[in-house]
Structure formats: structure tokens, C-alpha cells
Design a protein around this motif. Structure first.
Motif, short mmCIF file in Angstrom:
data_model
loop_
_atom_site.label_atom_id
_atom_site.label_comp_id
_atom_site.label_asym_id
_atom_site.label_seq_id
_atom_site.Cartn_x
_atom_site.Cartn_y
_atom_site.Cartn_z
N VAL A 49 0.80 -1.26 -0.11
CA VAL A 49 -0.14 0.14 0.09
C VAL A 49 0.73 1.32 0.09
N ALA A 50 0.81 1.64 -0.95
CA ALA A 50 1.70 3.59 -0.89
C ALA A 50 0.77 4.69 -1.41
N LEU A 51 1.41 5.72 -0.74
CA LEU A 51 0.64 7.35 -0.84
C LEU A 51 1.79 7.64 -2.27
N GLY A 52 0.87 8.11 -2.99
CA GLY A 52 1.41 8.99 -4.30
C GLY A 52 1.16 10.70 -3.91
N VAL A 53 2.28 11.16 -4.07
CA VAL A 53 1.66 12.52 -4.02
C VAL A 53 2.28 13.21 -4.99
N ASP A 54 1.34 14.12 -5.48
CA ASP A 54 1.30 15.21 -6.43
C ASP A 54 1.13 16.34 -6.14
N TRP A 55 2.21 17.13 -7.25
CA TRP A 55 2.92 18.46 -6.54
C TRP A 55 1.83 19.57 -8.06
N GLY A 56 1.64 20.57 -7.15
CA GLY A 56 0.68 21.36 -8.00
C GLY A 56 0.89 22.75 -8.25
N LEU A 57 0.22 23.76 -8.64
CA LEU A 57 0.50 25.60 -8.06
C LEU A 57 -0.96 26.12 -7.36
N ASN A 58 -1.67 25.61 -8.19
CA ASN A 58 -3.07 26.73 -7.34
C ASN A 58 -3.96 25.12 -6.47
N THR A 59 -3.89 23.93 -6.51
CA THR A 59 -3.53 22.22 -6.00
C THR A 59 -1.53 22.23 -5.16
N LEU A 60 -1.94 23.00 -4.08
CA LEU A 60 -0.20 22.56 -3.11
C LEU A 60 -0.20 20.89 -3.73
N LEU A 61 -0.89 19.91 -2.93
CA LEU A 61 -0.86 18.87 -3.07
C LEU A 61 -2.04 17.88 -3.27
N LEU A 235 -2.35 11.61 -23.00
CA LEU A 235 -4.33 11.92 -22.49
C LEU A 235 -4.08 13.31 -23.27
N LEU A 236 -5.20 13.80 -23.86
CA LEU A 236 -5.67 15.80 -24.71
C LEU A 236 -6.23 15.87 -23.29
N HIS A 237 -5.78 17.17 -22.95
CA HIS A 237 -5.82 18.45 -21.43
C HIS A 237 -6.71 19.47 -22.10
N ARG A 238 -7.94 19.70 -21.93
CA ARG A 238 -8.53 20.80 -21.88
C ARG A 238 -9.23 21.13 -20.25
N LYS A 239 -10.31 22.35 -20.40
CA LYS A 239 -10.56 22.76 -20.42
C LYS A 239 -11.75 22.03 -18.99
N ALA A 240 -11.45 22.30 -17.45
CA ALA A 240 -12.45 21.57 -16.71
C ALA A 240 -14.01 21.45 -16.70
N PRO A 244 -15.39 26.22 -16.55
CA PRO A 244 -14.39 26.39 -18.11
C PRO A 244 -14.09 27.77 -18.73
N THR A 245 -14.03 28.51 -18.00
CA THR A 245 -13.79 29.79 -17.88
C THR A 245 -12.69 29.93 -17.27
N ALA A 246 -11.88 29.54 -16.42
CA ALA A 246 -10.20 29.37 -15.83
C ALA A 246 -9.59 28.88 -16.43
N HIS A 247 -8.26 29.06 -16.57
CA HIS A 247 -6.90 28.88 -16.93
C HIS A 247 -6.61 28.28 -16.88
N GLY A 248 -5.85 27.57 -17.94
CA GLY A 248 -5.99 26.47 -17.58
C GLY A 248 -5.69 25.02 -18.76
N TRP A 249 -5.41 24.24 -18.64
CA TRP A 249 -6.05 22.77 -19.06
C TRP A 249 -6.02 21.71 -17.90
N LYS A 250 -7.10 22.10 -17.24
CA LYS A 250 -6.70 21.04 -15.91
C LYS A 250 -7.05 19.59 -15.93
N TRP A 251 -8.64 19.26 -17.31
CA TRP A 251 -8.79 18.42 -17.33
C TRP A 251 -8.58 17.13 -18.01
N ALA A 252 -8.30 16.10 -17.95
CA ALA A 252 -7.46 14.71 -19.12
C ALA A 252 -8.32 14.22 -19.49
N VAL A 253 -8.76 14.04 -20.50
CA VAL A 253 -9.01 12.32 -21.22
C VAL A 253 -8.43 11.79 -22.12
#
Length: 422
Positions: A49-61, A235-240, A244-253
Motif C-alpha cells: 500500500v503506497a501513497l502517491g503525492v503530486d505537486w501543483g500550483l493552485n492545488t499545492l498537494l 492524454l488530451l488536456h482541456r478545460k475543466a 470552463p472560464t478558468a485558465h489552464g488545462w486541468k482536465w485530462a481525457v
């Protein structure tokens, strides 16, 4: 002189105390007391059992747990969680901008002082006083930024270790910070990356995890947000969809029709980090300079097995999610069922029940049901301004409402050759 010291409840019972260090702070004497206690030993391999931690900008962890099952299958334990520090980071950025403004003012005053000294002119005392005042403000802002960074690091590390304890994880896999250097990403992005105190958070996580016997391993961060965690397809990244008006491509398909994965890119990143760490745990090494555990590189043969197997739904209830438009319904509701029992003997022809909602125990229908109402009959309007056209004035149900034909009256036959009865 004897100074009694009350130990906080965080100090274990069997801890060995060391000599304290006294220091003055705001007119008070404080004691820094170090102690040593036994902690469980961490191991490099053998983790399930492992815990994966990813870094982000707006969402820090962004963190979540996965489990290594028999046969090499890896499944996710829940949807993970996020440590949001947008408010703290915004305050940190405000202090940084304020500090830069003060640095520019101090540099201007210093150039003025140096210029007058170079020309052997007397230096104004007010100019020197303003320069010292600005330097004092710079030191104050720097202290506030340091305290804020330390508080943020403690809170984020405590949250990550608590996530590992709650899920029963024996190892925490972090992204390798050496691949997160702030270079070549623009002035704004470089500043944000350098101000998110990732180094302090990593040190705090290692310190808190060691007390509970949880290993912390750095994992290469290459393609963790680019490939699908279920099938490793780019993956294909697009708007969440919810922003839909937020900056960046947070959603992955995932473009693979057989996979169908979609979600937040940070969620897919911690899945990839945890799966990569479990499959490469035999390649865990110790860094000589710092003594930290890390996985230096990935192997293609092991990387193909670092996928998350979706678990079958535990409920047998069918999915009732809305996948299309709502079916249009008629504006006229269905008539209510008769609540009165049928009479013993029919009043009309044989094998026919009486129609309408009239009571069956009455010999004749009420007066309101015998009034002459047709399709074009409406009530008399209350005002004299509006006069309806093409409708006979009479008894009706509502103003400007057309009544349907009475069910107790015979329907005219317009198709026969004999004509309709008058």
C-alpha cells in the motif's frame, strides 16, 4: 536556580531527554529541549500500500493511495484528496511583491547616498533615516514570509502523513524535486515555482513519516501528468467541465475508446506516481549526500506494469446518470382512477361502466355537468377591453381556457355520409 519545565503530550513516555538550550524571546526565557525515542524501522521494498503525492500550483498537494494485489495488479483506494493553499499562497505573493517594491526603494536611496558621497557633497540625514526605515521594513517582510512558509510546510506535511496513516500506507512516493527547477517557464511561472516551499515540505514529510515508520521515496516525475494511469496512452488536456472560464488545462481525457478515462490531471498524476513507485521499488537506492531514498530512473519493462486497474462497482444498482435530454411529457396529466365502486346494475347499456367522476349513487348528474360546454366555450371575461374571438361565451373553467368535449356526450361522427346529429 531551578526552572521547572512541563513536557508537552507529544513527547513519548520512553523518550531520552537531552540538555535544553535557553534563549530569550520578547522578554521571556524559552527552552529548546531535544529528545530521542525509538521509531519503527523503514524498509525499501516489500510495500503493498503506497501513497502517491503530486505537486501543483493552485492545488499545492494532491495525494491518494493505491494497493498492489496478487498478480501485479494495482488498484486505487478511493479518489484521493487535495491540499489547497490558495489563500496562503496569495498572501505569500503579496508579501513577495511588497518586498520587491521595498527593495527597489532601498536601492534608489542607496544610489542617491552614493552619488552625493562620490561628488563629495554632504549627505542629508533625512535621506539616511528613510533608507534605514526601508531596510527595517524589508527585514520585517522577510520574517513574515519565513514564518508563513514554515507554517505552510508544517500544515502540508502533516496532511500528507495523516493521509498515509489513514490508508495504512507504508511508503510515500514524492515527485523528484530536481526535475521541478524553475527555469525556462517565464518570469511569473518561475517565481511561483520557486516560492511554493517544496523543499521545506519534503523535509517535513520525511521527518514526520520517520516517526511512524513510513518510508519516503522520490520518484522521477517524467510523463506523470501526460500519460493515462489506466492504459499509458498520451492524454488530451482541456478545460475543466465545472470551470470552463478558468485558465489552464486541468482536465485530462484518454483518447482510447476502450479505456474511457477522464479526470483531473493532478488526480491522474498521483496515480501514476504511486504505481511507478510500487513497480520500481526494487530499484530504490540511498542518496549518498543527503541519505534520502529515491528511484533514479525508470525501466520500460516495469513501466508497462505501472497501470491502475479499475475496480468493479460494489453496488448492483444500475447507473442512473443522465446521459441525454429529458423525455418530454404531455401537459395534460392522466385522469385519476375511479375511487367509487361500480354499481351492481349498469345504468346504461350492458357491459359499460358509467363515465365521468360523478358518484354512482345519484340518479342524475349534478347541474354543473349538464351545462352546455363545447370546445370553444369559455367564461365571460371580467373586463370590457378584451373580447375573445371565435369562442362562444358561456360556462367555463377559467378565463381564456378552452374546455375539452364532455365525456358523457356522444362524439359527432364527421366521417359518415349521413352527417353529424344536430
Amino acid at each position: 536556580m531551578a526552572c521547572p519545565i512541563t513536557l508537552p503530550p507529544t513527547v513519548p513516555v520512553g523518550a531520552v531527554l537531552h540538555l535544553p538550550t535557553l534563549r530569550l524571546r520578547r522578554g521571556q526565557v524559552r527552552a529548546d529541549l531535544a529528545y530521542t525515542h525509538v521509531v519503527p524501522a523503514t524498509r525499501r521494498t516489500g510495500h503493498t500500500v503506497a501513497l502517491g503525492v503530486d505537486w501543483g500550483l493552485n492545488t499545492l498537494l494532491s495525494a491518494g493511495a493505491v494497493r498492489l494485489r496478487e498478480g501485479g495488479r494495482i488498484t486505487a483506494l478511493g479518489s484521493g484528496g487535495r491540499f489547497r493553499a490558495a489563500g496562503v499562497l496569495a498572501k505569500q505573493h503579496r508579501l513577495r511583491r511588497h518586498g520587491e517594491h521595498l527593495q527597489a526603494k532601498a536601492g534608489r536611496y542607496q544610489r542617491l547616498i552614493d552619488g552625493r558621497a562620490h561628488r563629495e557633497l554632504p549627505v542629508d540625514g533625512a535621506l539616511i533615516a528613510r533608507h534605514e526605515q526601508v531596510r527595517e521594513e524589508i527585514r520585517h517582510v522577510s520574517e513574515r514570509r519565513s514564518h508563513l512558509n514554515e507554517a505552510l510546510a508544517r500544515a502540508a506535511a502533516r496532511w500528507a502523513v495523516d493521509q498515509a496513516i489513514a490508508t495504512g500506507a507504508t511508503v510515500i512516493y514524492l515527485e523528484d524535486l530536481r526535475s521541478m527547477e524553475a527555469r525556462g517557464m517565464g518570469r511569473t511561472m518561475n517565481t511561483r515555482l520557486s516560492q511554493t516551499v517544496r523543499g521545506r515540505i519534503s523535509d517535513r514529510i520525511r521527518h514526520l513519516a520517520t516517526e511512524t515508520g513510513i518510508a519516503v521515496v522520490a520518484v522521477p516525475a517524467r510523463n506523470t501528468s501526460r500519460h493515462c494511469p489506466n492504459c499509458l496512452t498520451p492524454l488530451l488536456h482541456r478545460k475543466a467541465p465545472d470551470r470552463p472560464t478558468a485558465h489552464g488545462w486541468k482536465w485530462a481525457v484518454c483518447p482510447d475508446s476502450g479505456c474511457g478515462y477522464q479526470g483531473d490531471r493532478d488526480q491522474g498524476a498521483w496515480m501514476r506516481i504511486a504505481a511507478r513507485g510500487l513497480t520500481h521499488q526494487t530499484r530504490t537506492a540511498v542518496e549518498r549526500t543527503s541519505g534520502h531514498l529515491l528511484i533514479r530512473s525508470t525501466v520500460d519493462a516495469l513501466e508497462t506494469a505501472a497501470v491502475i486497474t479499475p475496480t468493479a462497482p460494489t453496488s448492483s444498482r444500475p447507473d442512473r446518470s443522465k446521459i441525454g435530454p429529458t423525455r418530454p411529457r404531455t401537459a395534460r396529466p392522466a385522469p385519476r382512477r375511479r375511487r367509487a365502486p361500480s354499481p351492481a346494475r349498469p345504468h346504461g347499456p350492458a357491459d359499460k361502466r358509467p363515465e365521468g367522476h360523478a358518484h354512482t349513487d345519484r340518479a342524475r348528474l349534478p347541474r354543473a355537468a349538464r351545462r352546455n360546454q363545447s370546445v370553444t366555450t369559455i367564461s365571460t371575461p371580467a373586463t370590457s377591453r378584451h373580447r375573445p374571438r371565435g369562442a362562444a361565451l358561456g360556462a367555463g373553467f377559467h378565463h381564456h381556457a378552452h374546455a375539452s368535449p364532455p365525456r358523457w356526450e356522444p362524439i359527432p361522427d364527421t366521417t359518415s355520409a349521413t352527417g353529424s346529429p344536430s
